[in-house]
Scaffold this active site. Sequence first.
Site, PDB file in Angstrom:
ATOM      1  N   LYS A  10       0.830  -1.205   0.000  1.00 54.14           N
ATOM      2  CA  LYS A  10       0.000   0.000   0.000  1.00 54.14           C
ATOM      3  C   LYS A  10       0.869   1.263   0.000  1.00 54.14           C
ATOM      4  O   LYS A  10       2.092   1.180   0.235  1.00 54.14           O
ATOM      5  CB  LYS A  10      -0.925  -0.044   1.228  1.00 54.14           C
ATOM      6  CG  LYS A  10      -1.941  -1.201   1.197  1.00 54.14           C
ATOM      7  CD  LYS A  10      -2.792  -1.214   2.475  1.00 54.14           C
ATOM      8  CE  LYS A  10      -3.838  -2.312   2.451  1.00 54.14           C
ATOM      9  NZ  LYS A  10      -4.630  -2.359   3.717  1.00 54.14           N
ATOM     10  N   TYR A  50     -12.136  -3.219  -3.219  1.00 57.14           N
ATOM     11  CA  TYR A  50     -12.686  -3.280  -1.855  1.00 57.14           C
ATOM     12  C   TYR A  50     -14.214  -3.346  -1.854  1.00 57.14           C
ATOM     13  O   TYR A  50     -14.836  -2.984  -0.841  1.00 57.14           O
ATOM     14  CB  TYR A  50     -12.181  -2.086  -1.036  1.00 57.14           C
ATOM     15  CG  TYR A  50     -10.754  -2.254  -0.533  1.00 57.14           C
ATOM     16  CD1 TYR A  50     -10.386  -3.364   0.237  1.00 57.14           C
ATOM     17  CD2 TYR A  50      -9.776  -1.292  -0.792  1.00 57.14           C
ATOM     18  CE1 TYR A  50      -9.081  -3.522   0.708  1.00 57.14           C
ATOM     19  CE2 TYR A  50      -8.477  -1.450  -0.313  1.00 57.14           C
ATOM     20  CZ  TYR A  50      -8.134  -2.566   0.439  1.00 57.14           C
ATOM     21  OH  TYR A  50      -6.852  -2.722   0.922  1.00 57.14           O
ATOM     22  N   ASN A 123      -1.800  -0.369   7.382  1.00 57.99           N
ATOM     23  CA  ASN A 123      -1.203  -1.668   7.739  1.00 57.99           C
ATOM     24  C   ASN A 123      -0.332  -2.220   6.615  1.00 57.99           C
ATOM     25  O   ASN A 123      -0.124  -3.420   6.511  1.00 57.99           O
ATOM     26  CB  ASN A 123      -2.293  -2.659   8.157  1.00 57.99           C
ATOM     27  CG  ASN A 123      -3.362  -2.828   7.103  1.00 57.99           C
ATOM     28  OD1 ASN A 123      -3.201  -2.352   5.982  1.00 57.99           O
ATOM     29  ND2 ASN A 123      -4.436  -3.520   7.431  1.00 57.99           N
ATOM     30  N   HIS A 126      -1.830  -5.380   1.443  1.00 58.23           N
ATOM     31  CA  HIS A 126      -3.048  -6.162   1.220  1.00 58.23           C
ATOM     32  C   HIS A 126      -2.642  -7.566   0.794  1.00 58.23           C
ATOM     33  O   HIS A 126      -1.700  -7.727   0.015  1.00 58.23           O
ATOM     34  CB  HIS A 126      -3.908  -5.542   0.105  1.00 58.23           C
ATOM     35  CG  HIS A 126      -4.979  -6.489  -0.347  1.00 58.23           C
ATOM     36  ND1 HIS A 126      -6.161  -6.642   0.347  1.00 58.23           N
ATOM     37  CD2 HIS A 126      -5.027  -7.386  -1.369  1.00 58.23           C
ATOM     38  CE1 HIS A 126      -6.886  -7.588  -0.239  1.00 58.23           C
ATOM     39  NE2 HIS A 126      -6.225  -8.046  -1.286  1.00 58.23           N
ATOM     40  N   GLU A 137      -9.169 -11.253  -7.408  1.00 56.09           N
ATOM     41  CA  GLU A 137      -8.280 -10.094  -7.292  1.00 56.09           C
ATOM     42  C   GLU A 137      -7.142 -10.152  -8.317  1.00 56.09           C
ATOM     43  O   GLU A 137      -6.777  -9.129  -8.888  1.00 56.09           O
ATOM     44  CB  GLU A 137      -7.713 -10.020  -5.872  1.00 56.09           C
ATOM     45  CG  GLU A 137      -8.791  -9.701  -4.841  1.00 56.09           C
ATOM     46  CD  GLU A 137      -8.266  -9.668  -3.411  1.00 56.09           C
ATOM     47  OE1 GLU A 137      -9.041  -9.280  -2.530  1.00 56.09           O
ATOM     48  OE2 GLU A 137      -7.091 -10.037  -3.170  1.00 56.09           O
TER      49      GLU A 137
HETATM   50  O1  CDP Z   1      -6.616  -6.334   4.766  1.00 56.80           O
HETATM   51  P1  CDP Z   1      -7.348  -7.409   5.532  1.00 56.80           P
HETATM   52  O2  CDP Z   1      -7.905  -8.508   4.649  1.00 56.80           O
HETATM   53  O3  CDP Z   1      -6.524  -7.935   6.658  1.00 56.80           O
HETATM   54  O4  CDP Z   1      -8.592  -6.683   6.253  1.00 56.80           O
HETATM   55  P2  CDP Z   1     -10.085  -6.407   5.749  1.00 56.80           P
HETATM   56  O5  CDP Z   1     -10.998  -6.687   6.890  1.00 56.80           O
HETATM   57  O6  CDP Z   1     -10.360  -7.091   4.451  1.00 56.80           O
HETATM   58  O7  CDP Z   1     -10.089  -4.833   5.534  1.00 56.80           O
HETATM   59  C1  CDP Z   1      -9.488  -4.249   4.401  1.00 56.80           C
HETATM   60  C2  CDP Z   1      -8.693  -3.052   4.828  1.00 56.80           C
HETATM   61  O8  CDP Z   1      -9.584  -2.062   5.360  1.00 56.80           O
HETATM   62  C3  CDP Z   1      -7.685  -3.277   5.958  1.00 56.80           C
HETATM   63  O9  CDP Z   1      -6.460  -3.820   5.521  1.00 56.80           O
HETATM   64  C4  CDP Z   1      -7.506  -1.870   6.505  1.00 56.80           C
HETATM   65  O10 CDP Z   1      -6.555  -1.126   5.744  1.00 56.80           O
HETATM   66  C5  CDP Z   1      -8.896  -1.255   6.293  1.00 56.80           C
HETATM   67  N1  CDP Z   1      -9.684  -1.164   7.534  1.00 56.80           N
HETATM   68  C6  CDP Z   1      -9.810   0.072   8.165  1.00 56.80           C
HETATM   69  O11 CDP Z   1      -9.267   1.050   7.669  1.00 56.80           O
HETATM   70  N2  CDP Z   1     -10.540   0.197   9.319  1.00 56.80           N
HETATM   71  C7  CDP Z   1     -11.142  -0.878   9.875  1.00 56.80           C
HETATM   72  N3  CDP Z   1     -11.840  -0.715  11.012  1.00 56.80           N
HETATM   73  C8  CDP Z   1     -11.022  -2.148   9.249  1.00 56.80           C
HETATM   74  C9  CDP Z   1     -10.282  -2.266   8.077  1.00 56.80           C
HETATM   75 MG    MG Z   2      -9.493  -8.594   3.306  1.00 57.85          MG
END
Ligand code: CDP
Ligand code: MG
Length: 159
Positions: A10, A50, A123, A126, A137
């Site tokens: 990212k 997303y 974080n 992705h 994806e």
């Molecule tokens: O990336 P990952 O699959 O671990 O998490 P996700 O639940 O699919 O969420 C996608 C992305 O949304 C995360 O990697 C975070 O960057 C963002 N996110 C956020 O900004 N705030 C949250 N409360 C949860 C997710």
């Molecule tokens: Mg995810």
Amino acid sequence: MIEKTLIVLKPDAVERQLCGEIIQRFERVGLKIVGLKMMWINKKHAEKHYAAHSSKSFFNGLVDFITSGPVIAMVVEGIHAVSLVRKLVGDTEPFSSAPGTIRGDYSHHSYEYTDNKHIAIKNLIHASGSKEEAEKEISLWFSPDELFEYSTVHEKHVF
Ligand code: CDP
Ligand code: MG
């Protein structure tokens, strides 16, 4: 059992100049890079990527974040690659991500902090969450002629 999965470094990873260190972690475990490119994605691409999160409160902040600068997209291949990559990446929330994981070692945002500020969790990375997600994806981010077949030494010593 040999799977391909999508990884996106990212904008925070690119701007913090952590790409080399992060990519090294995938190489040293023996995953094979089969596609890699730098992109600056637009809003439409981000919203497609997303789409599953479109109803979440963090969606707009997340789209703003992922389109705020260039990213490095890559496809890696290996045994159980989807879950292996998730293990190396760590939990979504860096604050709860274990030391030794990429998110745990290089970032420390918490949900409480970012939700309060109405910004995305930074974080670094992705990674596809399931085999189905990976297939979808990879086809969103890469065309077939951007993916390569070749042999690594791991195919002699590991596979
Ligand atoms: O990336 P990952 O699959 O671990 O998490 P996700 O639940 O699919 O969420 C996608 C992305 O949304 C995360 O990697 C975070 O960057 C963002 N996110 C956020 O900004 N705030 C949250 N409360 C949860 C997710
Ligand atoms: Mg995810």
